[in-house]
Design an enzyme around this catalytic site. Structure first.
Site, mmCIF file in Angstrom:
data_model
loop_
_atom_site.group_PDB
_atom_site.id
_atom_site.type_symbol
_atom_site.label_atom_id
_atom_site.label_comp_id
_atom_site.label_asym_id
_atom_site.label_seq_id
_atom_site.Cartn_x
_atom_site.Cartn_y
_atom_site.Cartn_z
ATOM 1 N N ASP A 18 1.790 61.518 -146.787
ATOM 2 C CA ASP A 18 3.076 62.207 -146.774
ATOM 3 C C ASP A 18 4.015 61.465 -145.835
ATOM 4 O OD1 ASP A 18 3.855 65.763 -146.675
ATOM 5 O OD2 ASP A 18 5.173 64.013 -146.704
ATOM 6 N N MET A 19 5.090 60.954 -146.348
ATOM 7 C CA MET A 19 6.046 60.243 -145.505
ATOM 8 C C MET A 19 6.738 61.229 -144.555
ATOM 9 S SD MET A 19 5.362 57.395 -146.749
ATOM 10 C CE MET A 19 6.434 56.403 -145.718
ATOM 11 N N ARG A 60 14.424 68.196 -134.955
ATOM 12 C CA ARG A 60 13.668 69.443 -135.112
ATOM 13 C C ARG A 60 13.381 70.073 -133.759
ATOM 14 N NH1 ARG A 60 9.488 68.320 -140.251
ATOM 15 N NH2 ARG A 60 10.914 66.848 -141.272
ATOM 16 N N ASP A 120 8.098 61.105 -151.996
ATOM 17 C CA ASP A 120 7.563 60.711 -150.677
ATOM 18 C C ASP A 120 6.119 61.140 -150.430
ATOM 19 O OD1 ASP A 120 7.945 63.407 -150.467
ATOM 20 O OD2 ASP A 120 8.803 63.330 -148.462
ATOM 21 N N GLU A 121 5.393 61.432 -151.481
ATOM 22 C CA GLU A 121 4.002 61.862 -151.322
ATOM 23 C C GLU A 121 3.103 61.152 -152.317
ATOM 24 O OE1 GLU A 121 3.197 66.305 -150.889
ATOM 25 O OE2 GLU A 121 5.256 66.164 -151.614
#
Length: 696
Positions: A18-19, A60, A120-121
């Site tokens: 997973d990017m 985040r 992206d996975e």
DNA sequence: ACGGGTGAGACA
DNA sequence: TTGTCTCAC
């Protein structure tokens, strides 16, 4: 709905990669000064600063979340750097992210069977690689284990205070007394750590990974320690993991099904599912979903890694929220043209890079209608065979839209006199291309393509009738006069001007594209008959003020009698054209039907020569009859599967539906005088041409 | 009637 | 099969 797959006793090693905040990373690579800063990617920014679609981990920390607006993000994190998604044709353009995703896939695919799960996975089946490593260089035999592997998180591994975590990990990786499956996972850990380092080195992107015995657990694991870390789920930790895992965290249970499990069955954690028998779950949710639930509660998931590096469909869409809703048909046409242009571009790239062809065009729209109680009615989706060429796609998409619109408006037809205040509008438009398949390279590609068409597109008589009814190209004339002409008067002057300008742009764009590829020399080399056909076709529906809305001048077709359904163009035709039109079958995979339209009287009387290419035979008899069949078929099948047709009867325009590059092949192949002599030489040239752009 | 633009998959 | 629906990021 999830479906349970047969369970293989899982000795597999499956990784999910997973990017990390992928779009942000792509932008940070483009603008390295953004590295390490709180960053987010927004698309559009005029309304409340745009919508966030990716947020860096620094941002985040400051409380910035996906699906905040840009303005909100600025409030909680004033120093945040907002990067806009590129815009092309008035809409967000995600191509740079797709390309970046492909870079990653091509690296990961070296290691084992690889499935591109999203932009992206990626899922990887590393079973073979792990087995090999375990047999040849097991972890316990290594003097040094890479630091990246030692930083792995091993679910369920005890960590005593004061002990060195990496030392613990090393011990776990090198246990000689571990069971076989844990040893395989240990190998998986080393392989994945190595892959992630390669990805970083070659793309500058970090990613996180989960390693376990199936896709479900690996997907869970990859999300547990982000960014730039990896997590392994040994068998023994599965139960503990699942019993306290909130049901909504499980893939496929984040929506209504998960909510239903909570409210209907009081299942709040995956482990709670263990209270129910398989039969009970099936009673509630059906046989497939029930079994699937029963399995996932036990960490069982037999789903295979698909081995697919490329997407199965391409789509281009845009929403027109609230006040921006499209109220006038010309606006719809404008945006459909933009969307189709993007789609067409992506289809051509797919053709060039991957030698793939899409066969179905779909249109989806969303609309509101405030006038009556019917406002909840959904705008119907429509699809039709995909014809290559930007303008054709645009025309077909518009026809699909109008078909949908008539159905949507239905009884309101005439009442919905359009002006900008009327109570309906289009709030979303998207076009997509699906049913994509490979074109094998070499001369035989054409044959194989046709064979594939036959298999996939040969409809039963019933289905064909249905197609005729629903195909937007087959409206009867009086039907189209009612609604569409009403709508036609809804154009505003400004919008009309826009469309007119745009139309000419479209034509010139198409022309430019043609000149840039190999098509112009080919065009000019074409027999005059074909050229005439093109010149008539290209600007036709865009040339006049009302042309793009006038069914008679666009693709209006009426059914013609005959066993095979045949559509005939409504436009004026020369005698020659009439003859050709009788063989014409546009708006459907017409080449295919054409091939099936056998005239035994022509073919049987001829003597047949056979020439073999790869595993396809081209049997040609005299100058004007050719038959095709695959030689892999058994003898008795060959007779049945053989198609024959008369070259002279080929309507050049049916070939137009193929991608231009394939058209080139077909036309060259059909050129009567040189066919024999050229065959072998061309096969080399074409193979050469196809392999030139090969990427992955 | 703003979490957008895209994808995949299951179901009738 | 097409068209609808759900789910995910």
């Amino acid at each position: 709905m999830p479906v349970a797959k047969p369970v293989s006793s899982d000795g597999r090693v499956i990784a999910h990669i997973d990017m990390d905040c992928f779009y942000v990373q792509v932008e940070q690579r483009r603008q390295p000064e953004l590295r390490g800063l709180p960053t987010a990617v927004v698309q559009y920014n005029s309304w409340k600063g745009g919508g966030l679609i990716a947020v860096s981990y620094e941002a985040r920390k400051h409380g910035v979340k996906r699906s905040m607006r840009g303005d909100e993000a600025k409030e909680v994190c004033p120093q945040i750097r907002l990067v806009q998604v590129p815009v092309a044709r008035g809409k967000a353009d995600l191509n740079s992210y797709r390309e970046a995703g492909s870079e990653v896939v091509s690296i990961l695919a070296r290691a084992g069977r690889c499935e591109r799960a999203s932009i992206d996975e990626v899922y990887l089946d590393l079973t073979d690689a792990a087995e090999t490593m375990l047999a040849e260089t097991p972890p316990e035999s290594l003097e040094v284990i890479d630091d990246e592997a030692l930083k792995s998180h091993i679910l369920g591994l005890k960590h005593e205070d004061g002990s060195d975590m990496k030392e613990n990990v090393k011990e776990w990786l090198c246990r000689s007394d571990a069971d076989h499956r844990d040893k395989l996972l240990a190998c998986g850990v080393l392989i994945v750590a190595d892959l992630r380092m390669q990805v970083l080195q070659e793309t500058q992107f970090t990613c996180s990974a989960g390693i376990s015995h199936n896709k479900m657990l690996s997907k869970l694991a990859s999300a547990m320690n982000k960014p730039a870390q990896q997590t392994v789920v040994p068998c023994l930790s599965v139960q503990g993991l699942l019993e306290s895992l909130p049901i909504k965290k499980m893939k496929q249970l984040g929506g209504k099904l998960g909510s239903s499990l909570q409210s209907e069955l009081g299942v709040n954690f995956v482990g709670d599912l263990l209270r129910f028998s398989e039969q009970k779950l099936q009673e509630y949710y059906g046989i497939n979903t029930g079994t699937w639930l029963w399995n996932i509660a036990r960490g069982i998931s037999g789903e295979e890694v698909e081995g697919r590096l490329l997407p199965k469909s391409h789509g281009s869409g845009k929403t027109f929220p609230g006040p921006r809703a499209l109220k006038m048909l010309p606006s719809v046409q404008h945006w459909l043209n933009e969307l189709c242009e993007e789609l067409s571009e992506r289809l051509h790239i797919d053709l060039d890079q991957n030698r793939r062809i899409a066969r179905t065009l779909s249109l989806h729209a969303s609309a509101y209608m405030s006038s009556d109680s019917d406002s909840h009615k959904k705008f119907p989706s429509k699809s039709c065979p995909l014809r290559y060429g930007t303008i054709k796609i645009q025309e077909d998409a518009m026809n699909l839209f109008q078909a949908g619109l008539r159905e949507y408006l239905g009884p309101f037809k005439v009442k919905m006199q359009g002006n900008k205040k009327s109570g309906w509008g289009i709030t979303g438009l998207s076009v997509s291309a699906s049913k994509i398949s490979d074109i094998p390279s070499g001369t035989s590609s054409i044959m194989k393509y046709f064979q594939g068409q036959d298999q996939l597109c040969s409809p039963s008589k019933l289905a064909k009738d249905k197609l005729e009814l629903e195909n937007p190209c087959s409206f009867s004339e009086d039907e189209s006069n009612s609604t569409l002409n009403v709508i036609e008067h809804m154009k505003l002057p400004e919008e009309e001007a826009t469309i007119k300008n745009e139309s000419s742009d479209l034509v010139s764009t198409e022309y430019k594209t043609s000149r840039n590829s190999l098509e112009v020399p080919f065009y000019s080399a074409m027999p005059s008959l074909e050229k005439a056909d093109f010149s008539q076709e290209t600007p036709l529906s865009f040339s006049g003020r009302e042309s793009h809305l006038e069914p008679k001048l666009t693709e209006l077709r009426s059914k013609v009698s005959g066993e095979e359904s045949t559509f005939e163009s409504g436009r004026p035709a020369s005698e020659q054209q009439v003859k050709r039109n009788s063989l014409r079958d546009k708006g459907t995979p017409s080449l295919l039907r054409f091939f099936r339209r056998v005239d035994p009287s022509c073919s049987l009387q001829n003597e047949v020569l056979t020439q073999s290419f790869d595993n396809t035979n081209i049997c040609s008899s005299s100058e004007n009859s050719i038959s095709i069949h695959g030689d892999s078929l058994s003898e008795d099948l060959q007779g049945k599967e053989m198609w024959q047709y008369n070259v002279d009867e080929i309507d050049p325009s049916v070939i137009d539906e193929l991608p231009l590059k394939i058209q080139e092949e077909v036309r060259a192949w059909l050129r009567p005088q040189k066919r024999q002599a050229n065959s072998v030489r061309r096969s080399v040239g074409i193979t050469d041409y196809f392999s030139r752009n090969k990427k992955l």
